[in-house]
Design a protein around this motif. Sequence first.
Motif, short mmCIF file in Angstrom:
data_model
loop_
_atom_site.label_atom_id
_atom_site.label_comp_id
_atom_site.label_asym_id
_atom_site.label_seq_id
_atom_site.Cartn_x
_atom_site.Cartn_y
_atom_site.Cartn_z
N UNK A 38 -63.26 77.69 12.10
CA UNK A 38 -64.54 77.53 12.38
C UNK A 38 -65.62 77.64 11.36
N UNK A 39 -66.38 76.53 11.20
CA UNK A 39 -67.35 76.55 10.31
C UNK A 39 -68.94 76.71 10.81
N UNK A 40 -69.54 77.64 10.52
CA UNK A 40 -70.84 78.02 11.01
C UNK A 40 -71.88 77.50 9.60
N UNK A 41 -72.96 76.92 10.12
CA UNK A 41 -74.10 76.63 9.00
C UNK A 41 -73.49 75.49 8.07
N UNK A 42 -72.66 74.59 8.75
CA UNK A 42 -72.07 73.36 7.73
C UNK A 42 -73.28 72.39 7.51
N UNK A 43 -73.21 71.85 6.28
CA UNK A 43 -73.99 70.96 5.82
C UNK A 43 -73.35 70.04 4.78
N UNK A 44 -73.54 68.80 4.81
CA UNK A 44 -72.80 67.74 3.80
C UNK A 44 -73.63 66.49 3.96
N UNK A 45 -73.57 65.75 2.98
CA UNK A 45 -74.03 64.32 2.80
C UNK A 45 -73.06 63.22 2.83
N UNK A 46 -72.79 62.22 3.88
CA UNK A 46 -71.96 61.28 4.31
C UNK A 46 -72.08 60.07 4.00
N UNK A 47 -71.52 59.58 2.89
CA UNK A 47 -71.59 58.27 2.35
C UNK A 47 -72.97 57.86 1.79
N UNK A 48 -73.71 58.67 1.33
CA UNK A 48 -75.19 58.44 1.14
C UNK A 48 -75.92 57.83 1.91
N UNK A 49 -75.68 58.20 3.30
CA UNK A 49 -76.03 57.47 4.27
C UNK A 49 -76.81 58.46 5.37
N UNK A 50 -76.38 59.87 5.62
CA UNK A 50 -76.88 60.68 6.25
C UNK A 50 -76.49 62.13 6.27
N UNK A 51 -77.22 62.86 6.29
CA UNK A 51 -77.06 64.44 6.32
C UNK A 51 -76.63 65.10 7.46
N UNK A 52 -75.53 65.72 7.40
CA UNK A 52 -75.06 66.33 8.62
C UNK A 52 -75.12 67.86 8.59
N UNK A 53 -75.50 68.70 9.66
CA UNK A 53 -75.45 69.95 9.28
C UNK A 53 -75.28 70.60 10.77
N UNK A 54 -74.64 71.85 11.10
CA UNK A 54 -74.69 72.36 12.30
C UNK A 54 -73.36 73.13 12.24
N UNK A 55 -72.78 73.71 13.32
CA UNK A 55 -71.58 74.46 13.44
C UNK A 55 -70.47 73.29 13.96
N UNK A 56 -69.37 73.29 13.53
CA UNK A 56 -68.11 72.58 13.45
C UNK A 56 -66.79 73.43 13.84
N UNK A 57 -65.89 72.89 14.56
CA UNK A 57 -64.51 73.19 14.36
C UNK A 57 -63.60 72.25 14.09
N UNK A 58 -62.52 72.72 12.95
CA UNK A 58 -61.92 71.73 12.57
C UNK A 58 -60.31 72.42 13.01
N UNK A 59 -59.53 71.18 13.26
CA UNK A 59 -58.25 71.41 13.22
C UNK A 59 -57.18 70.44 12.58
N UNK A 60 -56.20 70.68 12.57
CA UNK A 60 -54.99 69.54 12.18
C UNK A 60 -53.98 68.96 13.25
N UNK A 61 -54.21 68.06 13.60
CA UNK A 61 -53.35 67.63 14.84
C UNK A 61 -52.86 66.20 14.59
N UNK A 62 -51.41 66.45 14.77
CA UNK A 62 -50.32 65.19 14.75
C UNK A 62 -51.01 64.48 13.48
N UNK A 63 -50.81 65.10 12.09
CA UNK A 63 -51.13 64.54 11.08
C UNK A 63 -52.72 64.07 10.76
N UNK A 64 -53.63 64.26 11.63
CA UNK A 64 -55.00 63.98 11.44
C UNK A 64 -55.84 65.13 11.31
N UNK A 65 -56.76 65.29 10.41
CA UNK A 65 -57.83 66.14 10.33
C UNK A 65 -58.88 66.03 11.37
N UNK A 66 -59.37 66.64 12.15
CA UNK A 66 -60.21 66.45 13.41
C UNK A 66 -61.43 67.71 13.13
N UNK A 67 -62.48 67.13 13.39
CA UNK A 67 -63.55 68.00 13.75
C UNK A 67 -64.59 67.56 14.66
#
Length: 397
Positions: free
Chosen positions: A357-386
């Motif tokens: 559980x990530x609150x106050x997430x912020x990151x720049x993605x591919x020099x294209x867009x800035x993401x921010x907000x609250x996210x939930x991550x998990x690892x499912x069948x070999x994939x990282x999912x958010x």
Amino acid sequence: LSGDLGFSFISGDLVAVGPNVGARLGTDSISVGVSGANFGLRHDADGTNFELTGGVVESSLGGIGSFDAGSVTVQYSDLGTSVTAGERLTVGSLSYDFVEGLGSDAIAGFAIEGFGLTAANFVRLSGDVGIKQDGSKLIAVGSNVGASLGTDSVGVSLSNADFGLEIDGDAAVFALTDGTFGANLGSFANVTSDSVFVEYTSSTGSVSSGDTLNVGDVTYTFGRDVASDTVLFGVEGLSAEIGGFATVTGDVGFSFVGDEIVAVGSGVGVRVGTDSANVGLTSADFGLVSTQDGTSFELTNGVFGLNVANFAGATASSTRVSYSDENSRIDSGRVLNVGPLSYSFADEIVADTSLVTVEGFAAEVGGFVDLSGDLGFSFISGDLVAVGAPRLSGSPP
């Protein structure tokens, strides 16, 4: 020594044999001994040799407890005298065969092989030790000793370890180091460690780094200062994959409470995902509960990290990594204590949880867009999912 003996004088030697002899080291309050043992003694112009074998181990170790298993051998030999293994002494109808040879060196040994001891209601100790009395002190040293914490179905252990124990009245201390760590905990896999130490001191016992105990030619040196009132099963450099969800690394202390193994650590790291794509924490606080039914754990208050291609400068205001098997859960507000360490679960962890559980997430993605907000991550069948939502609760829906 005590018991019934038969003496004889044979070829210039004084010989004694007894089938029901006892031996004891220590004081009236702290002692270790053997009763009902077989005994043989030979004295000649050069000195004395004797040996006791068989019998029943007896002990009174104060708050440490008492030995409940083990085979005792007591040997004594003056300098310049010797006995060969198998040599027989005979007095009338009584006889004794020396089990081991005694060389010409001076020997005074009290050894217990295959001992068992539930020490101070803390850990189960087992192995081989040599014991001696030094004034009012009882000292034991071993180089192949094990300590287990928990039960046959859930627990942690240290095997083939070096061991030192000293008891002086109410002051008691023991430690084990330099062994092999084992973990029988649900959902744990690929467990390794850098070092493991088991430490106990009574309220009046303590040791300093470098203090050395010796029994015969076997020694034990305490590698750390150990203050009074210490009860700790510590693992440095622990690494474990848990539930196929996360890899936890760091320094952790274990304890056994009721039917649960609990673990607490600070400065612990966790990674969820693969080498190429993962999310996690470093320098986090850690709490774990494991029973025969399953395992739950949580990490909080650490430094957030995200390793995903094209994501840059990822930060978070708070992160919580929580896990629980389908048959385990944690109530909010529960506090775990292991020695001086503690961990408090602020929120409930429901059964079958695998969540970052990530609150106050912020990151720049591919020099294209800035993401921010609250996210939930998990690892499912070999994939990282958010997944993100307007608001994430502390537990999954």
